[in-house]
Design an enzyme around this catalytic site. Structure first.
Site, mmCIF file in Angstrom:
data_model
loop_
_atom_site.group_PDB
_atom_site.id
_atom_site.type_symbol
_atom_site.label_atom_id
_atom_site.label_comp_id
_atom_site.label_asym_id
_atom_site.label_seq_id
_atom_site.Cartn_x
_atom_site.Cartn_y
_atom_site.Cartn_z
ATOM 1 N N THR A 9 0.841 -1.205 0.000
ATOM 2 C CA THR A 9 0.000 0.000 0.000
ATOM 3 C C THR A 9 0.877 1.257 0.000
ATOM 4 O O THR A 9 0.713 2.151 -0.807
ATOM 5 C CB THR A 9 -0.894 -0.003 1.255
ATOM 6 N N THR A 10 1.849 1.268 0.895
ATOM 7 C CA THR A 10 2.751 2.423 1.004
ATOM 8 C C THR A 10 3.569 2.590 -0.270
ATOM 9 O O THR A 10 3.954 3.686 -0.649
ATOM 10 C CB THR A 10 3.671 2.259 2.234
ATOM 11 N N TYR A 60 -2.006 -10.753 1.903
ATOM 12 C CA TYR A 60 -1.997 -9.399 2.449
ATOM 13 C C TYR A 60 -3.465 -9.061 2.729
ATOM 14 O O TYR A 60 -4.206 -8.748 1.800
ATOM 15 C CB TYR A 60 -1.366 -8.420 1.460
ATOM 16 N N ASN A 61 -3.862 -9.135 3.983
ATOM 17 C CA ASN A 61 -5.259 -8.899 4.336
ATOM 18 C C ASN A 61 -5.438 -7.472 4.835
ATOM 19 O O ASN A 61 -4.858 -7.090 5.857
ATOM 20 C CB ASN A 61 -5.716 -9.883 5.433
ATOM 21 N N TYR A 62 -6.198 -6.657 4.133
ATOM 22 C CA TYR A 62 -6.392 -5.259 4.499
ATOM 23 C C TYR A 62 -7.860 -4.900 4.268
ATOM 24 O O TYR A 62 -8.208 -4.228 3.308
ATOM 25 C CB TYR A 62 -5.467 -4.362 3.675
ATOM 26 N N LYS A 77 0.170 -10.865 6.101
ATOM 27 C CA LYS A 77 0.311 -9.525 6.668
ATOM 28 C C LYS A 77 -1.122 -9.055 6.874
ATOM 29 O O LYS A 77 -1.865 -8.846 5.920
ATOM 30 C CB LYS A 77 1.043 -8.583 5.724
ATOM 31 N N ASP A 78 -1.506 -8.943 8.138
ATOM 32 C CA ASP A 78 -2.891 -8.617 8.478
ATOM 33 C C ASP A 78 -2.940 -7.171 8.930
ATOM 34 O O ASP A 78 -2.452 -6.848 10.024
ATOM 35 C CB ASP A 78 -3.369 -9.551 9.603
ATOM 36 N N THR A 79 -3.431 -6.291 8.094
ATOM 37 C CA THR A 79 -3.505 -4.885 8.496
ATOM 38 C C THR A 79 -4.845 -4.663 9.150
ATOM 39 O O THR A 79 -5.886 -4.614 8.490
ATOM 40 C CB THR A 79 -3.303 -3.944 7.301
ATOM 41 N N VAL A 97 4.744 -4.958 9.952
ATOM 42 C CA VAL A 97 4.983 -4.357 8.640
ATOM 43 C C VAL A 97 4.487 -2.927 8.778
ATOM 44 O O VAL A 97 3.276 -2.688 8.853
ATOM 45 C CB VAL A 97 4.223 -5.069 7.514
HETATM 46 O O1 LIG Z 1 1.893 -0.265 3.110
HETATM 47 C C1 LIG Z 1 1.727 -1.467 3.354
HETATM 48 O O2 LIG Z 1 1.739 -2.370 2.489
HETATM 49 C C2 LIG Z 1 1.556 -1.872 4.786
HETATM 50 O O3 LIG Z 1 1.706 -2.994 5.114
HETATM 51 C C3 LIG Z 1 1.095 -0.840 5.785
HETATM 52 C C4 LIG Z 1 -0.354 -0.573 5.423
HETATM 53 O O4 LIG Z 1 -1.101 -1.750 5.673
HETATM 54 C C5 LIG Z 1 -0.866 0.626 6.076
HETATM 55 O O5 LIG Z 1 0.155 1.579 6.288
HETATM 56 C C6 LIG Z 1 -1.554 0.327 7.380
HETATM 57 O O6 LIG Z 1 -1.994 1.562 7.835
HETATM 58 P P1 LIG Z 1 -3.224 1.733 8.809
HETATM 59 O O7 LIG Z 1 -3.096 0.731 9.920
HETATM 60 O O8 LIG Z 1 -4.470 1.520 7.983
HETATM 61 O O9 LIG Z 1 -3.057 3.130 9.267
#
Ligand SMILES: O=C(O)C(=O)C[C@@H](O)[C@H](O)COP(=O)(O)O
Length: 289
Positions: free
Chosen positions: A42-43, A129-131, A155-157, A195
């Site tokens: 994402t970043t 990558y779970n977001y 990677k669980d955000t 992460v």
């Molecule tokens: O940038 C990426 O791939 C990350 O893992 C971090 C990303 O999940 C993000 O910065 C998480 O931010 P928040 O908890 O949503 O503020």
């Protein structure tokens, strides 16, 4: 206990990827003790990078490929599989993908089929990558278990650490990271690591926090977490993904350009304000970035 940087993608003024700056940034972060690089996350503006640009970032970091988790997610599964095949020429640590997004009410079995297809084509370990906040879908431990899909990592955000822990208790062999900066301390303590977007501009803060935890100095580790949380809150005021380019240049001493719209660069006045506020924080706490 690992600190993984979802590395930002430096751009040239014309919007092409600045490969030199990406190399400089990655080398600096690894030298400062960051353990792994999550590429095209994402970043890293991964969803806004083309398939060819995703390949370009991996080519750029080919000599540190063993420290790279290569994110391949796209809304065209043919592109994803081309990226999976491309990655087989590089010794990456793993590949990863976020779930399909934007389209509402996708049946669970389609979401699982997306990951099953990736896993069946990959010669590398596959991470989820779970977001949910970003994709609209929660690929939870329960869902993976219901379909009998065991992936190498996740990677669980998620602000809910128990949600991340559930992967660990359901799949003990799975590498589990949480992707929220504000939970980095707890992720280092209770999962395989964090992460964290802010490790682009505060690598030493994360490395020192990890060291303090391994030395049992919780108090010191929490000082570092408080700094991280304060900087995240500051960055969010201006747009975190854009602010990060300014903060990285400010703390690391080299240019990483500015983001590519629709992630807009900060305006001049905003940059000045942000830098002033951050200087006070970092000085006030007496820690190195
Ligand atoms: O940038 C990426 O791939 C990350 O893992 C971090 C990303 O999940 C993000 O910065 C998480 O931010 P928040 O908890 O949503 O503020």
């Amino acid at each position: 206990m690992e600190v993984v940087v979802p590395i930002l993608t430096p751009f040239n003024p014309d919007g092409t990827i600045n490969r030199e700056a990406l190399k400089t940034h990655a080398t600096n972060l690894l030298e400062k003790g960051i353990d792994l690089i999550f590429l095209n996350g994402t970043t890293g503006l991964g969803p806004a990078l083309s398939k060819e640009e995703k390949k370009e970032t991996l080519r750029t970091l080919s000599d540190v490929a063993d420290r790279v988790i290569f994110q391949v997610g796209e809304l065209n599964l043919n592109n994803v599989l081309e990226l999976v095949k491309f990655s087989s020429d590089y010794g990456v640590r793993a590949i990863a993908s976020y779930s399909p997004y934007y389209f509402p009410r996708l049946p669970e079995k389609w979401l699982i089929k997306y990951f099953q297809t990736i896993a069946s084509h990959s010669s590398h370990p596959v991470y989820l990558y779970n977001y949910p906040l970003a994709t609209g879908y929660d690929i939870s431990a329960e869902l993976l278990s219901k379909f009998g899909l065991e992936l190498a990592g996740v990677k669980d955000t998620n602000q809910d650490l128990a949600h991340s822990m559930k992967f660990k208790t359901t799949f003990p062999k799975m590498k589990v990271y949480n992707g929220s900066d504000t939970l980095a301390f707890y992720s280092l303590l209770s999962l395989d690591g964090t992460v964290a977007s802010m490790s682009n501009c505060l690598p030493t803060v994360f490395v020192e926090m990890k060291r303090a935890i391994s030395q049992g100095d919780v108090k010191k580790a929490l000082v570092h977490q408080r700094l991280i949380t304060s900087i995240v809150e500051l960055a969010r005021k201006y747009g975190q993904l854009g602010a990060l380019y300014v903060l990285t240049e400010m703390t690391q001493g080299y240019s990483v350009g500015r983001p590519r719209p629709p992630i807009f660069p900060l305006e001049e006045g905003e940059e000045r304000e942000l830098k002033k506020e951050v200087e006070n924080f970092i000085k006030g706490l007496g820690v190195k970035a």
